[in-house]
Design an enzyme around this catalytic site. Sequence first.
Site, PDB file in Angstrom:
ATOM      1  CG  HIS A 289      -3.419  -2.092  -0.762  1.00 38.84           C
ATOM      2  ND1 HIS A 289      -4.207  -3.172  -1.092  1.00 38.84           N
ATOM      3  CD2 HIS A 289      -2.260  -2.248  -1.469  1.00 38.84           C
ATOM      4  CE1 HIS A 289      -3.563  -3.946  -1.948  1.00 38.84           C
ATOM      5  NE2 HIS A 289      -2.386  -3.402  -2.204  1.00 38.84           N
TER       6      HIS A 289
ATOM      7  CG  ASP B  16      -2.903  -2.349   5.774  1.00 35.28           C
ATOM      8  OD1 ASP B  16      -1.869  -3.015   5.993  1.00 35.28           O
ATOM      9  OD2 ASP B  16      -3.360  -2.165   4.631  1.00 35.28           O
TER      10      ASP B  16
ATOM     11  CD  GLN C 146       3.756  -1.137   1.786  1.00 36.70           C
ATOM     12  OE1 GLN C 146       4.937  -0.811   1.735  1.00 36.70           O
ATOM     13  NE2 GLN C 146       3.268  -2.114   1.056  1.00 36.70           N
TER      14      GLN C 146
ATOM     15  CE  LYS D 182       3.057  -5.729   1.351  1.00 33.80           C
ATOM     16  NZ  LYS D 182       3.517  -5.445  -0.008  1.00 33.80           N
TER      17      LYS D 182
ATOM     18  CB  CYS E 118      -3.510  -2.190  -4.909  1.00 41.81           C
ATOM     19  SG  CYS E 118      -3.188  -3.666  -5.874  1.00 41.81           S
TER      20      CYS E 118
END
Length: 404
Positions: free
Chosen positions: A121, A198, A201, A224, A362
Site C-alpha cells: 500500500h 503492515d 489487512q 478494520k 492505493c
Amino acid sequence: MLDIKSIRKDFPILTQQVNGKPLVYFDNAATAQKPKVVEDAIIKYYETINANIHRGVHTLSQLATDAYEEARAKIQNHINAKHNHEIIFTAGTTFSINLVANGFGSLLKAGDEVVISALEHHSNIVPWQFACERSGATLKVIPMNEHGELIMEEYDKLLNENTKVVAVSHISNALGTINPIREIIKKAHQFGAAVLIDGAQATPHIRPDVVELDCDFYVFSGHKVCGPTGTGILYGKEEWLNKLPPYQGGGEMIKTVTFEKTTYACLPHKFEAGTPNIAGGIVLGHAIDYLNGIGFDNIAAYEHELLEYGTKRLLEIEGLKIIGTAQEKTSVISFNIEGIHPYDIGVIVDKLGVAVRTGHHCTQPIMDFFGIPGTVRASFSFYNTKEEIDILVEAVKKAKMMLS
C-alpha cells in the site's frame, strides 16, 4: 460454525437500504462495519467517564485512565506481546508506519538499504521513500509474479549486510495475497535487519502472534477490526522502541522540560504525545473482545468459504478476469471485465445496492505491473453471506450488459 443470522443482527447498518435495495457491503478491506457493542461503548464512555487521562487525580480521570490502560492490556494479550509498554496507541496504520520510518530516517545513513515489496500500500512505500531521501539510504523492492505473489528467490538476492529495514504487508489490500512473512522475517534477521509488518489487512482475518512471528514491529488500524476510525496500534519490540527517537513533542511524552533540555518519558508514553483518542482506544478494546468472542479460527474458515464461492460465481461471467490468483489468499477478489472500466461497473452495482471499491486501491505500482487502471474489488467479512455474493454476481452481469 458461525450463526450468521445472529451475527448480522449485531450490525445495525446492514439492515438499511441503499438506492432502494438492501445494502450488500463488500468494501470491508477499506473499513469494517461496527457492531452494536462498539457503538454502545462509545456512547457509554462519553456519558459516564469522559475525562483526560494520566494526569488528573479526580475520579473520572482515574476511571478513564484505567479503562484506557485496560484496552492496552487487551491488545497486548491479543497479539501476544511480551510487555504492555510495547503497545503504542496511534491514529492508524499509516501513522504507525510513519512513526517508525521517521525514526529510522535519523538512524539510517548513506549506503544503507531498506527493502519493501511490490505488493505494498502507498502508506508502506511513501514513508520509506521519505526516510531514504532524508538519510541517503537506498530503497529496494521485492518483485512479484503474474499471480500476485512475491518472488522469494529475488528477495534472497536483495538481502545483504547493508539491509537495515524490511517492511512488508502481511496481506495485500488490493489482491488478498497472504505473504510468507515468517520466511521474510527469518531471512531478514540473518542479516541483522529490523522487520516491520503492515497488518492492516491481516488483523480482521488472523490473530497475529508477534512473539511467534518474531517481527520487530507490527502495525494495524482499529477501523478494520470493527473498531472506531482514527485508532491504530504500533507494536514494537522494547529494544527497538527505545532506539527510535520520539515522533512528536508535547505533553505526556516528557519526563522533564527546561528551556535548555528535555528528557523523554519511558515507553509507551514516549510515543504518545498530547491528548490521545481516549474513547477510540477504549472502544478498540471492546471491538477486539467482540472478534475474539466469535473466534478468529471460525472467522477464517467461514471467510475462506466466501472466497471460494465468490471466485467460482464471478468466474461464471464471460470476460471477467480475476487480478491476483495467489495460492494463499484471504477473502478479497479484485477483478475486471474486458473492455469495461472498473469505475463504470462500480457505479452501476452501487445503484443496485452493492458496495464495492474501484480504482487502484492505493497500490498504483500493482496496477502498473498488470497494465490496468484499477480493479473492482469485492472484499468479504464474517457478516457477509453467499446470498449476497449471488446479488453481486447478478449486479455485475447487469452492469456488463448495460456497458457492453
